[in-house]
Write a protein that holds these residues in place. Sequence first.
Motif, PDB file in Angstrom:
ATOM      1  N   CYS A 126      -1.178  10.257   9.001  1.00 44.66           N
ATOM      2  CA  CYS A 126      -0.245   9.256   8.489  1.00 44.66           C
ATOM      3  C   CYS A 126      -1.133   8.136   7.966  1.00 44.66           C
ATOM      4  O   CYS A 126      -2.016   7.660   8.687  1.00 44.66           O
ATOM      5  N   SER A 127      -0.931   7.744   6.730  1.00 47.15           N
ATOM      6  CA  SER A 127      -1.837   6.755   6.167  1.00 47.15           C
ATOM      7  C   SER A 127      -1.107   5.615   5.490  1.00 47.15           C
ATOM      8  O   SER A 127      -0.006   5.766   4.958  1.00 47.15           O
ATOM      9  N   VAL A 128      -1.774   4.474   5.555  1.00 48.61           N
ATOM     10  CA  VAL A 128      -1.360   3.255   4.876  1.00 48.61           C
ATOM     11  C   VAL A 128      -2.510   2.931   3.931  1.00 48.61           C
ATOM     12  O   VAL A 128      -3.614   2.602   4.380  1.00 48.61           O
ATOM     13  N   GLY A 129      -2.272   3.105   2.642  1.00 47.02           N
ATOM     14  CA  GLY A 129      -3.377   2.992   1.696  1.00 47.02           C
ATOM     15  C   GLY A 129      -4.385   4.085   2.003  1.00 47.02           C
ATOM     16  O   GLY A 129      -4.026   5.248   2.192  1.00 47.02           O
ATOM     17  N   ASP A 130      -5.649   3.699   2.116  1.00 49.40           N
ATOM     18  CA  ASP A 130      -6.720   4.665   2.396  1.00 49.40           C
ATOM     19  C   ASP A 130      -7.007   4.823   3.877  1.00 49.40           C
ATOM     20  O   ASP A 130      -7.894   5.587   4.250  1.00 49.40           O
ATOM     21  N   GLY A 138       7.712   1.826   0.271  1.00 51.00           N
ATOM     22  CA  GLY A 138       8.025   1.756   1.690  1.00 51.00           C
ATOM     23  C   GLY A 138       8.282   0.349   2.195  1.00 51.00           C
ATOM     24  O   GLY A 138       7.972  -0.647   1.536  1.00 51.00           O
ATOM     25  N   ILE A 139       8.865   0.305   3.375  1.00 49.37           N
ATOM     26  CA  ILE A 139       9.047  -0.965   4.078  1.00 49.37           C
ATOM     27  C   ILE A 139       8.406  -0.841   5.466  1.00 49.37           C
ATOM     28  O   ILE A 139       8.215   0.258   5.977  1.00 49.37           O
ATOM     29  N   VAL A 176       6.440  -0.348  11.973  1.00 52.23           N
ATOM     30  CA  VAL A 176       7.176   0.908  11.889  1.00 52.23           C
ATOM     31  C   VAL A 176       7.528   1.069  10.409  1.00 52.23           C
ATOM     32  O   VAL A 176       8.224   0.227   9.841  1.00 52.23           O
ATOM     33  N   TYR A 177       7.001   2.116   9.796  1.00 56.63           N
ATOM     34  CA  TYR A 177       7.153   2.314   8.351  1.00 56.63           C
ATOM     35  C   TYR A 177       8.332   3.229   8.045  1.00 56.63           C
ATOM     36  O   TYR A 177       8.548   4.224   8.728  1.00 56.63           O
ATOM     37  N   ALA A 201       0.836  -1.208   0.000  1.00 55.92           N
ATOM     38  CA  ALA A 201       0.000   0.000   0.000  1.00 55.92           C
ATOM     39  C   ALA A 201       0.868   1.254   0.000  1.00 55.92           C
ATOM     40  O   ALA A 201       1.967   1.259   0.553  1.00 55.92           O
ATOM     41  N   PRO A 202       0.377   2.330  -0.587  1.00 50.71           N
ATOM     42  CA  PRO A 202       1.117   3.590  -0.495  1.00 50.71           C
ATOM     43  C   PRO A 202       1.112   4.118   0.936  1.00 50.71           C
ATOM     44  O   PRO A 202       0.146   3.938   1.675  1.00 50.71           O
ATOM     45  N   LEU A 203       2.194   4.773   1.308  1.00 51.44           N
ATOM     46  CA  LEU A 203       2.346   5.399   2.631  1.00 51.44           C
ATOM     47  C   LEU A 203       2.394   6.901   2.438  1.00 51.44           C
ATOM     48  O   LEU A 203       2.988   7.391   1.462  1.00 51.44           O
TER      49      LEU A 203
END
Length: 166
Positions: A130-134, A48-49, A59-60, A31-33
């Motif tokens: 701060c987002s992970v995907g949506d 990202g990782i 932890v991104y 997913a996009p960060l």
Amino acid sequence: MARHPTPDPARPGQRSVWDFPRPPAIERVAAPLRVVFEGIEIAATSRGIAVLETSHPPVYFFPSGDVRTELLERTARTSACEWKGRAEYFDLRTERARLEDACFAYPSPTARFEPYAGWLSFYARGMDACSVGDETATPQPGGFYSGWVTSGFAGPFKGVPGSMGW
């Protein structure tokens, strides 16, 4: 030493942070960060990782090329991780606001984390989002850790009162 808690049951589609290993695992994030502060997109990546460690939400880390590094100012703060090495911290500064110790990086990490030298990890606290995907993440409990809590992970998460020895 504090006793480990009983893990929360993982619902369908969730992973338990109690199944994460020590030393931590490193995974690519599909997913996009994204990180937003004071209405400004500070970081956005599809490369990202996630560092996954027992009892912690992910932890991104963002490649530095996907971060507005001109808005970061190195601080005197450092910390050490037995798995990753010595971290350096950065304040985030815009025209209107400053967020102290907003993110950190490992400029010279241990061999296992060497491919991610200089990548940045942002605390969710103090950010607009701060987002992970949506999905918008919430900060890991406590003030020290930088994990992002989302619905895809079951806790309890280190950082709550009484969790120091987990």
